[in-house]
Design a protein around this motif. Structure first.
Motif, PDB file in Angstrom:
ATOM      1  N   MET A  55       0.861  -1.187   0.000  1.00  0.00           N
ATOM      2  CA  MET A  55       0.000   0.000   0.000  1.00  0.00           C
ATOM      3  C   MET A  55       0.892   1.230   0.000  1.00  0.00           C
ATOM      4  O   MET A  55       1.983   1.216   0.562  1.00  0.00           O
ATOM      5  CB  MET A  55      -0.912   0.014   1.227  1.00  0.00           C
ATOM      6  N   GLU A  56       0.412   2.305  -0.630  1.00  0.00           N
ATOM      7  CA  GLU A  56       1.168   3.532  -0.702  1.00  0.00           C
ATOM      8  C   GLU A  56       0.397   4.671  -0.033  1.00  0.00           C
ATOM      9  O   GLU A  56      -0.830   4.638   0.049  1.00  0.00           O
ATOM     10  CB  GLU A  56       1.519   3.893  -2.146  1.00  0.00           C
TER      11      GLU A  56
ATOM     12  N   ALA B 291       5.592  12.076   8.450  1.00  0.00           N
ATOM     13  CA  ALA B 291       5.846  10.636   8.477  1.00  0.00           C
ATOM     14  C   ALA B 291       4.837   9.930   9.371  1.00  0.00           C
ATOM     15  O   ALA B 291       4.373   8.832   9.050  1.00  0.00           O
ATOM     16  CB  ALA B 291       7.273  10.362   8.947  1.00  0.00           C
ATOM     17  N   ALA B 292       4.469  10.564  10.478  1.00  0.00           N
ATOM     18  CA  ALA B 292       3.499   9.949  11.396  1.00  0.00           C
ATOM     19  C   ALA B 292       2.154   9.741  10.712  1.00  0.00           C
ATOM     20  O   ALA B 292       1.518   8.693  10.876  1.00  0.00           O
ATOM     21  CB  ALA B 292       3.337  10.807  12.649  1.00  0.00           C
ATOM     22  N   ALA B 293       1.701  10.726   9.939  1.00  0.00           N
ATOM     23  CA  ALA B 293       0.424  10.600   9.227  1.00  0.00           C
ATOM     24  C   ALA B 293       0.496   9.501   8.174  1.00  0.00           C
ATOM     25  O   ALA B 293      -0.471   8.749   7.978  1.00  0.00           O
ATOM     26  CB  ALA B 293       0.035  11.929   8.589  1.00  0.00           C
ATOM     27  N   VAL B 294       1.624   9.383   7.491  1.00  0.00           N
ATOM     28  CA  VAL B 294       1.796   8.321   6.490  1.00  0.00           C
ATOM     29  C   VAL B 294       1.756   6.955   7.171  1.00  0.00           C
ATOM     30  O   VAL B 294       1.072   6.041   6.702  1.00  0.00           O
ATOM     31  CB  VAL B 294       3.103   8.511   5.697  1.00  0.00           C
TER      32      VAL B 294
ATOM     33  N   ASP C 171      -1.825   6.053   8.142  1.00  0.00           N
ATOM     34  CA  ASP C 171      -2.619   5.734   6.954  1.00  0.00           C
ATOM     35  C   ASP C 171      -2.252   4.359   6.409  1.00  0.00           C
ATOM     36  O   ASP C 171      -3.124   3.568   6.045  1.00  0.00           O
ATOM     37  CB  ASP C 171      -2.404   6.815   5.893  1.00  0.00           C
ATOM     38  N   LEU C 172      -0.963   4.051   6.368  1.00  0.00           N
ATOM     39  CA  LEU C 172      -0.524   2.743   5.860  1.00  0.00           C
ATOM     40  C   LEU C 172      -1.028   1.608   6.734  1.00  0.00           C
ATOM     41  O   LEU C 172      -1.487   0.577   6.219  1.00  0.00           O
ATOM     42  CB  LEU C 172       1.002   2.693   5.750  1.00  0.00           C
TER      43      LEU C 172
ATOM     44  N   LYS D 264      -4.683   1.063   5.886  1.00  0.00           N
ATOM     45  CA  LYS D 264      -4.853   0.444   4.567  1.00  0.00           C
ATOM     46  C   LYS D 264      -4.469  -1.029   4.581  1.00  0.00           C
ATOM     47  O   LYS D 264      -5.148  -1.864   3.978  1.00  0.00           O
ATOM     48  CB  LYS D 264      -4.018   1.197   3.527  1.00  0.00           C
ATOM     49  N   LEU D 265      -3.384  -1.354   5.270  1.00  0.00           N
ATOM     50  CA  LEU D 265      -2.956  -2.756   5.342  1.00  0.00           C
ATOM     51  C   LEU D 265      -3.938  -3.594   6.142  1.00  0.00           C
ATOM     52  O   LEU D 265      -4.188  -4.757   5.795  1.00  0.00           O
ATOM     53  CB  LEU D 265      -1.547  -2.848   5.923  1.00  0.00           C
ATOM     54  N   ALA D 266      -4.516  -3.032   7.185  1.00  0.00           N
ATOM     55  CA  ALA D 266      -5.540  -3.755   7.948  1.00  0.00           C
ATOM     56  C   ALA D 266      -6.746  -4.041   7.055  1.00  0.00           C
ATOM     57  O   ALA D 266      -7.315  -5.139   7.090  1.00  0.00           O
ATOM     58  CB  ALA D 266      -5.957  -2.956   9.180  1.00  0.00           C
TER      59      ALA D 266
END
Length: 164
Positions: free
Chosen positions: A96-97, A103-106, A109-110, A113-115
């Motif tokens: 996922m991208e 960096a904390a927000a990314v 979000d990742l 998305k992975l969950a």
């Protein structure tokens, strides 16, 4: 590069957003190829390895498959961040991208998305998600990129093998 899918990252500054993106690709070592965007599935026989910056050993102009996240800005002192997250299963894996202002927000979000990807697939998941996130504070016009490099497209590999 090996048969692993190599996760690379970089950042760059230039006079325009596109030039800054090109500089970020150069910092990651993937600026001399025709990047072909893949969706985010990892074949079962491939592993994902975090390598940082690497000059991929392909000929200039080679079409290379990637999953990538990037972010550009023209606002001095703004933070730009991008990242990839992945999780593996016996059946394969999912990448996922994400991009955001930190960096904390990314990372948050990742993980979400992975969950979701994990819930969507009835696979035999192994291990915890892995993340590669890169952050850059813009000087004038800056960019950041994180890419999973799958390697040359099959037809490019065949053409290179025929020349050897």
């Amino acid at each position: 590069m090996s048969d692993d899918i190599a996760v690379v990252w970089g950042d760059g500054e230039a006079r325009t957003p596109l030039s800054a993106f090109d500089a970020a690709l150069a910092d990651a070592g993937i600026h001399n190829y025709n990047l072909v965007t893949y969706s985010s599935v990892v074949p079962p026989e491939r592993s994902v390895t975090t390598v940082g910056q690497v000059e991929a050993p392909y000929e200039v102009g080679t079409p290379v498959g990637v999953v990538r996240a990037e972010r550009e800005s023209t606002r001095p002192n703004e933070t730009v961040a991008a990242g990839l997250g992945w999780i593996r299963a016996r059946e394969g894996g999912v990448l996922m991208e994400s991009d955001a202002g930190s960096a904390a927000a990314v990372r948050a979000d990742l993980r979400e998305k992975l969950a979701d990807a994990r819930r969507l697939r009835d696979w035999d998941w192994a291990g915890d998600p892995e993340l590669a996130v890169h952050e850059h504070t813009v000087d004038r016009t800056g960019a950041v990129v994180v890419a999973a490099v799958y390697g040359p497209l099959a037809e490019a590999r065949e053409a290179a093998d025929g020349r050897r």
